[in-house]
Design a protein around this motif. Structure first.
Motif, short mmCIF file in Angstrom:
data_model
loop_
_atom_site.label_atom_id
_atom_site.label_comp_id
_atom_site.label_asym_id
_atom_site.label_seq_id
_atom_site.Cartn_x
_atom_site.Cartn_y
_atom_site.Cartn_z
N GLU A 180 0.82 -1.53 -0.04
CA GLU A 180 0.04 0.08 0.14
C GLU A 180 0.85 1.49 -0.09
O GLU A 180 0.41 2.43 -0.43
CB GLU A 180 -0.99 -0.09 1.22
N ASN A 181 2.05 1.29 0.61
CA ASN A 181 2.77 2.44 0.74
C ASN A 181 3.91 2.48 -0.51
O ASN A 181 4.59 3.34 -0.41
CB ASN A 181 3.76 2.22 2.09
N GLU A 182 3.93 1.69 -1.44
CA GLU A 182 4.67 1.57 -2.59
C GLU A 182 4.42 2.40 -3.61
O GLU A 182 3.17 2.62 -3.82
CB GLU A 182 4.75 0.13 -3.09
N THR A 183 5.29 3.23 -3.99
CA THR A 183 4.84 4.36 -4.91
C THR A 183 4.86 3.83 -6.38
O THR A 183 5.49 2.73 -6.43
CB THR A 183 5.97 5.56 -4.97
N PHE A 184 4.53 4.49 -7.42
CA PHE A 184 4.43 3.98 -8.66
C PHE A 184 5.83 3.96 -9.25
O PHE A 184 6.33 3.02 -10.00
CB PHE A 184 3.67 5.31 -9.40
N GLY A 185 6.76 4.85 -8.78
CA GLY A 185 8.30 5.05 -9.30
C GLY A 185 8.83 3.82 -8.96
O GLY A 185 9.73 3.15 -9.74
N GLU A 186 8.74 3.44 -7.59
CA GLU A 186 9.30 2.29 -6.88
C GLU A 186 8.66 0.90 -7.74
O GLU A 186 9.58 -0.26 -7.89
CB GLU A 186 9.03 2.13 -5.51
N ARG A 187 7.61 0.90 -8.14
CA ARG A 187 7.03 -0.31 -8.74
C ARG A 187 7.61 -0.15 -10.42
O ARG A 187 8.00 -1.50 -10.71
CB ARG A 187 5.42 -0.28 -8.97
N TYR A 205 10.59 0.80 -11.11
CA TYR A 205 12.09 0.60 -10.93
C TYR A 205 12.10 -0.90 -10.67
O TYR A 205 12.98 -1.64 -11.11
CB TYR A 205 12.64 1.35 -9.82
N ALA A 206 11.10 -1.63 -10.02
CA ALA A 206 11.27 -2.94 -9.63
C ALA A 206 10.92 -3.82 -10.89
O ALA A 206 11.36 -4.98 -11.22
CB ALA A 206 10.02 -3.42 -8.77
N LEU A 207 10.31 -3.27 -12.10
CA LEU A 207 10.19 -4.14 -13.31
C LEU A 207 11.34 -3.79 -14.09
O LEU A 207 11.39 -4.30 -15.53
CB LEU A 207 9.10 -3.37 -13.88
N ARG A 208 12.41 -3.45 -13.92
CA ARG A 208 13.63 -3.03 -14.69
C ARG A 208 14.25 -4.39 -15.39
O ARG A 208 14.81 -4.38 -16.43
CB ARG A 208 14.64 -2.19 -14.01
N ASP A 209 14.04 -5.41 -14.59
CA ASP A 209 14.68 -6.60 -14.94
C ASP A 209 13.83 -7.37 -15.95
O ASP A 209 14.51 -8.40 -16.44
CB ASP A 209 14.85 -7.58 -13.73
N ILE A 210 12.72 -6.96 -16.47
CA ILE A 210 11.77 -7.55 -17.26
C ILE A 210 12.59 -6.98 -18.56
O ILE A 210 12.32 -7.99 -19.53
CB ILE A 210 10.36 -7.05 -16.92
N VAL A 211 12.56 -6.01 -18.52
CA VAL A 211 13.30 -5.33 -20.07
C VAL A 211 14.80 -5.96 -20.27
O VAL A 211 15.53 -5.87 -19.18
CB VAL A 211 13.50 -3.77 -19.92
#
Length: 156
Positions: free
Chosen positions: A43-50, A52-58
Motif C-alpha cells: 500500500e505504501n509503494e509508490t508508482f516509481g518504485e514499482r 523501478y522493480a520492473l527493470r529486470d523484465i526489460v
C-alpha cells in the motif's frame, strides 16, 4: 565398425566426504526460514518504485537503447535551452545599450520640434494681438494660414 562402451569412473562411486550423520540436525532448508514477518507494505509503494522493480523484465540491450535515447533527448533540450538563454541575453543587453539611448535622443528631438512649433505659434499670436499686419490688409484667418504654411480652410 566402432562400438561404444560405458566406462564407470571409480571416483564417482565413492561416497563424498562431508558432515557426519549426527550433524544432520543442524541442517535446515532455506525455504523453511522464510517468515511472514517482513516490513514490506504494498500500500505504501509508490508508482516509481514499482516501475523501478520492473527493470529486470526489460532486456539489457533494450534498456541500453532506451537510456541512450533518453540521454540524447536530454542533451538536446539542455542545448536548446542554453542557446535560447544566451540569445535572450544578447538581445536584451543590445536593446539596453543601443535602444535606450536612441529612444532618449528621439524623445529629445521630438521635444525640440514641439518647442519650435510652439515658438512659431507664439510669434504668430503676438503679431495677431498687436495688430501688426505684415501682409497689408489681410484677415486674421489668412495670417494664421500663412504662418502655418498654407491656405486657411474652414472647419467642418
Amino acid at each position: 565398425m566402432v562400438q561404444l562402451t560405458e566406462v564407470v569412473d571409480e571416483h564417482f562411486q565413492e561416497g563424498q566426504a562431508g558432515p557426519e550423520d549426527e550433524d544432520d540436525g543442524d541442517y535446515t532448508d532455506t525455504d523453511s526460514e522464510i517468515s511472514d514477518d517482513s516490513d514490506y507494505d504494498p500500500e505504501n509503494e509508490t508508482f516509481g518504485e514499482r516501475l523501478y522493480a520492473l527493470r529486470d523484465i526489460v532486456p539489457p540491450q533494450t534498456r541500453g537503447y532506451i537510456a541512450g535515447k533518453f540521454n540524447t533527448a536530454t542533451s538536446a533540450v539542455k542545448s536548446v535551452l542554453s542557446f535560447s538563454g544566451k540569445t535572450l541575453w544578447v538581445i536584451s543587453s543590445s536593446a539596453l545599450l543601443l535602444g535606450v539611448p536612441w529612444a532618449l535622443a528621439w524623445a529629445e528631438e521630438q521635444q525640440v520640434l514641439e518647442m519650435e512649433k510652439e515658438m512659431k505659434m507664439r510669434e504668430m499670436g503676438g503679431e495677431i494681438l498687436t495688430g501688426g499686419n505684415p501682409n497689408g490688409g489681410s484677415s486674421t484667418a489668412q495670417q494664421v494660414g500663412a504662418a502655418l504654411g498654407g491656405e486657411a480652410k474652414p472647419a467642418l
